[in-house]
Design a protein around this motif. Structure first.
Motif, PDB file in Angstrom:
ATOM      1  N   PRO A   1     -18.620 -17.218 -20.430  1.00  0.00           N
ATOM      2  CA  PRO A   1     -18.249 -17.642 -19.082  1.00  0.00           C
ATOM      3  C   PRO A   1     -19.218 -18.664 -18.487  1.00  0.00           C
ATOM      4  O   PRO A   1     -20.324 -18.819 -19.002  1.00  0.00           O
ATOM      5  N   PRO A   2     -18.769 -19.379 -17.439  1.00  0.00           N
ATOM      6  CA  PRO A   2     -19.595 -20.443 -16.868  1.00  0.00           C
ATOM      7  C   PRO A   2     -20.955 -19.953 -16.374  1.00  0.00           C
ATOM      8  O   PRO A   2     -21.086 -18.820 -15.933  1.00  0.00           O
ATOM      9  N   ARG A   3     -21.929 -20.806 -16.482  1.00  0.00           N
ATOM     10  CA  ARG A   3     -23.271 -20.484 -15.986  1.00  0.00           C
ATOM     11  C   ARG A   3     -23.678 -21.504 -14.936  1.00  0.00           C
ATOM     12  O   ARG A   3     -23.281 -22.668 -15.012  1.00  0.00           O
ATOM     13  N   ASN A   4     -24.473 -21.032 -14.011  1.00  0.00           N
ATOM     14  CA  ASN A   4     -24.948 -21.940 -12.967  1.00  0.00           C
ATOM     15  C   ASN A   4     -26.139 -22.750 -13.440  1.00  0.00           C
ATOM     16  O   ASN A   4     -26.417 -23.825 -12.932  1.00  0.00           O
ATOM     17  N   MET A   5     -26.847 -22.191 -14.427  1.00  0.00           N
ATOM     18  CA  MET A   5     -28.029 -22.882 -14.906  1.00  0.00           C
ATOM     19  C   MET A   5     -28.057 -22.839 -16.431  1.00  0.00           C
ATOM     20  O   MET A   5     -27.694 -21.833 -17.029  1.00  0.00           O
ATOM     21  N   CYS A   6     -28.436 -23.923 -17.061  1.00  0.00           N
ATOM     22  CA  CYS A   6     -28.536 -23.952 -18.508  1.00  0.00           C
ATOM     23  C   CYS A   6     -29.757 -23.131 -18.928  1.00  0.00           C
ATOM     24  O   CYS A   6     -30.873 -23.415 -18.499  1.00  0.00           O
ATOM     25  N   PRO A   7     -29.547 -22.081 -19.755  1.00  0.00           N
ATOM     26  CA  PRO A   7     -30.674 -21.232 -20.161  1.00  0.00           C
ATOM     27  C   PRO A   7     -31.695 -21.972 -21.032  1.00  0.00           C
ATOM     28  O   PRO A   7     -32.836 -21.534 -21.166  1.00  0.00           O
ATOM     29  N   ARG A   8     -31.297 -23.083 -21.616  1.00  0.00           N
ATOM     30  CA  ARG A   8     -32.227 -23.865 -22.430  1.00  0.00           C
ATOM     31  C   ARG A   8     -33.058 -24.826 -21.578  1.00  0.00           C
ATOM     32  O   ARG A   8     -34.264 -24.914 -21.709  1.00  0.00           O
ATOM     33  N   CYS A   9     -32.335 -25.578 -20.735  1.00  0.00           N
ATOM     34  CA  CYS A   9     -32.994 -26.651 -19.991  1.00  0.00           C
ATOM     35  C   CYS A   9     -33.531 -26.194 -18.628  1.00  0.00           C
ATOM     36  O   CYS A   9     -34.309 -26.915 -18.004  1.00  0.00           O
ATOM     37  N   ARG A  10     -33.091 -24.992 -18.189  1.00  0.00           N
ATOM     38  CA  ARG A  10     -33.481 -24.478 -16.894  1.00  0.00           C
ATOM     39  C   ARG A  10     -33.231 -25.507 -15.795  1.00  0.00           C
ATOM     40  O   ARG A  10     -32.132 -26.027 -15.700  1.00  0.00           O
ATOM     41  N   ARG A  11     -34.233 -25.839 -15.029  1.00  0.00           N
ATOM     42  CA  ARG A  11     -34.059 -26.715 -13.871  1.00  0.00           C
ATOM     43  C   ARG A  11     -33.699 -28.157 -14.238  1.00  0.00           C
ATOM     44  O   ARG A  11     -33.117 -28.883 -13.435  1.00  0.00           O
ATOM     45  N   THR A  12     -34.009 -28.552 -15.441  1.00  0.00           N
ATOM     46  CA  THR A  12     -33.741 -29.948 -15.799  1.00  0.00           C
ATOM     47  C   THR A  12     -32.326 -30.138 -16.361  1.00  0.00           C
ATOM     48  O   THR A  12     -31.899 -31.250 -16.617  1.00  0.00           O
ATOM     49  N   GLY A  13     -31.616 -29.032 -16.565  1.00  0.00           N
ATOM     50  CA  GLY A  13     -30.259 -29.115 -17.103  1.00  0.00           C
ATOM     51  C   GLY A  13     -29.294 -29.742 -16.117  1.00  0.00           C
ATOM     52  O   GLY A  13     -29.499 -29.683 -14.905  1.00  0.00           O
ATOM     53  N   VAL A  14     -28.256 -30.372 -16.642  1.00  0.00           N
ATOM     54  CA  VAL A  14     -27.226 -30.969 -15.787  1.00  0.00           C
ATOM     55  C   VAL A  14     -25.918 -30.244 -16.108  1.00  0.00           C
ATOM     56  O   VAL A  14     -25.254 -30.530 -17.102  1.00  0.00           O
ATOM     57  N   ILE A  15     -25.589 -29.268 -15.260  1.00  0.00           N
ATOM     58  CA  ILE A  15     -24.425 -28.410 -15.502  1.00  0.00           C
ATOM     59  C   ILE A  15     -23.178 -28.975 -14.837  1.00  0.00           C
ATOM     60  O   ILE A  15     -23.179 -29.269 -13.649  1.00  0.00           O
ATOM     61  N   VAL A  16     -22.125 -29.134 -15.635  1.00  0.00           N
ATOM     62  CA  VAL A  16     -20.844 -29.598 -15.093  1.00  0.00           C
ATOM     63  C   VAL A  16     -19.746 -28.640 -15.565  1.00  0.00           C
ATOM     64  O   VAL A  16     -19.864 -28.036 -16.635  1.00  0.00           O
ATOM     65  N   PRO A  17     -18.666 -28.485 -14.781  1.00  0.00           N
ATOM     66  CA  PRO A  17     -17.548 -27.631 -15.220  1.00  0.00           C
ATOM     67  C   PRO A  17     -16.898 -28.231 -16.460  1.00  0.00           C
ATOM     68  O   PRO A  17     -16.857 -29.455 -16.623  1.00  0.00           O
ATOM     69  N   PHE A  18     -16.405 -27.362 -17.323  1.00  0.00           N
ATOM     70  CA  PHE A  18     -15.753 -27.848 -18.535  1.00  0.00           C
ATOM     71  C   PHE A  18     -14.550 -26.965 -18.844  1.00  0.00           C
ATOM     72  O   PHE A  18     -14.648 -25.744 -18.844  1.00  0.00           O
ATOM     73  N   LYS A  19     -13.414 -27.605 -19.111  1.00  0.00           N
ATOM     74  CA  LYS A  19     -12.212 -26.860 -19.439  1.00  0.00           C
ATOM     75  C   LYS A  19     -12.026 -26.868 -20.959  1.00  0.00           C
ATOM     76  O   LYS A  19     -11.852 -27.925 -21.565  1.00  0.00           O
ATOM     77  N   PHE A  20     -12.109 -25.681 -21.547  1.00  0.00           N
ATOM     78  CA  PHE A  20     -11.963 -25.581 -22.995  1.00  0.00           C
ATOM     79  C   PHE A  20     -10.506 -25.794 -23.396  1.00  0.00           C
ATOM     80  O   PHE A  20      -9.591 -25.463 -22.640  1.00  0.00           O
ATOM     81  N   ASN A  21     -10.300 -26.338 -24.587  1.00  0.00           N
ATOM     82  CA  ASN A  21      -8.923 -26.583 -25.029  1.00  0.00           C
ATOM     83  C   ASN A  21      -8.259 -25.297 -25.517  1.00  0.00           C
ATOM     84  O   ASN A  21      -7.063 -25.279 -25.779  1.00  0.00           O
ATOM     85  N   GLY A  22      -9.043 -24.238 -25.635  1.00  0.00           N
ATOM     86  CA  GLY A  22      -8.465 -22.930 -25.948  1.00  0.00           C
ATOM     87  C   GLY A  22      -8.279 -22.654 -27.426  1.00  0.00           C
ATOM     88  O   GLY A  22      -7.781 -21.610 -27.805  1.00  0.00           O
ATOM     89  N   LYS A  23      -8.687 -23.604 -28.257  1.00  0.00           N
ATOM     90  CA  LYS A  23      -8.542 -23.372 -29.696  1.00  0.00           C
ATOM     91  C   LYS A  23      -9.831 -22.801 -30.272  1.00  0.00           C
ATOM     92  O   LYS A  23     -10.928 -23.181 -29.865  1.00  0.00           O
ATOM     93  N   GLY A  24      -9.668 -21.894 -31.213  1.00  0.00           N
ATOM     94  CA  GLY A  24     -10.831 -21.289 -31.822  1.00  0.00           C
ATOM     95  C   GLY A  24     -10.442 -20.500 -33.050  1.00  0.00           C
ATOM     96  O   GLY A  24      -9.321 -20.633 -33.546  1.00  0.00           O
ATOM     97  N   GLU A  25     -11.385 -19.698 -33.533  1.00  0.00           N
ATOM     98  CA  GLU A  25     -11.049 -18.863 -34.672  1.00  0.00           C
ATOM     99  C   GLU A  25     -11.652 -17.478 -34.535  1.00  0.00           C
ATOM    100  O   GLU A  25     -12.612 -17.266 -33.800  1.00  0.00           O
ATOM    101  N   VAL A  26     -11.056 -16.538 -35.260  1.00  0.00           N
ATOM    102  CA  VAL A  26     -11.482 -15.145 -35.194  1.00  0.00           C
ATOM    103  C   VAL A  26     -12.777 -14.969 -35.988  1.00  0.00           C
ATOM    104  O   VAL A  26     -12.836 -15.304 -37.171  1.00  0.00           O
ATOM    105  N   VAL A  27     -13.816 -14.472 -35.304  1.00  0.00           N
ATOM    106  CA  VAL A  27     -15.101 -14.210 -35.965  1.00  0.00           C
ATOM    107  C   VAL A  27     -15.090 -12.802 -36.543  1.00  0.00           C
ATOM    108  O   VAL A  27     -15.491 -12.571 -37.674  1.00  0.00           O
TER     109      VAL A  27
END
Ligand SMILES: [Zn+2]
Length: 133
Positions: free
Chosen positions: A30-56
């Motif tokens: 799910p969406p995050r408000n902050m990038c756990p890698r970049c922390r404060r320097t991250g640039v977070i934007v909304p992204f709509k996934f195309n919904g395709k994937g595979e069963v793990v």
């Protein structure tokens, strides 16, 4: 959960909207408000996934919470989206067809309803990308 938060969550589930960090190019669902890698320097934007994937991996659920009893048994799988994030979701297909690595796509399905208030919960489920094997 507060009402606005509930609807925000509902919208995210419906549209499969997560977030993308423009700095490290990582995708989150799910969406995050902050990038756990970049922390404060991250640039977070909304992204709509195309919904395709595979069963793990997957499991067939034979018993469930009271509200879901009429849906059992059902398939619960970890889906890896093409963009990378993993999420747990129900997969709608014949139980003999489910397999690890199966290509799936998201589908909008009703998850359940609250009888007293008549509130209906919607969410993303997954269906096979190709119905022909
Ligand atoms: Zn980042």
């Amino acid at each position: 959960m507060s009402v606005p938060r509930f609807w925000r969550r509902l919208k995210n589930l419906y549209n499969l909207i997560g977030t993308h960090c423009e700095k490290c190019k990582e995708y989150y669902y799910p969406p995050r408000n902050m990038c756990p890698r970049c922390r404060r320097t991250g640039v977070i934007v909304p992204f709509k996934f195309n919904g395709k994937g595979e069963v793990v991996t997957y499991t067939i659920v034979h018993s469930a919470a009271k509200d879901y009893v009429r849906h059992t048994p059902y398939i619960l799988a970890i889906i890896k989206l093409e963009e990378g994030p993993r999420l747990t979701s129900q997969v709608i297909c014949a139980h003999e067809d489910i397999h690890i690595g199966m290509k799936v796509k998201s589908a909008f399905r009703r998850l359940g309803e609250e009888s007293e208030k008549g509130m209906i919960y919607y969410g993303t489920k997954f269906i096979p990308l190709e119905t022909v094997k």
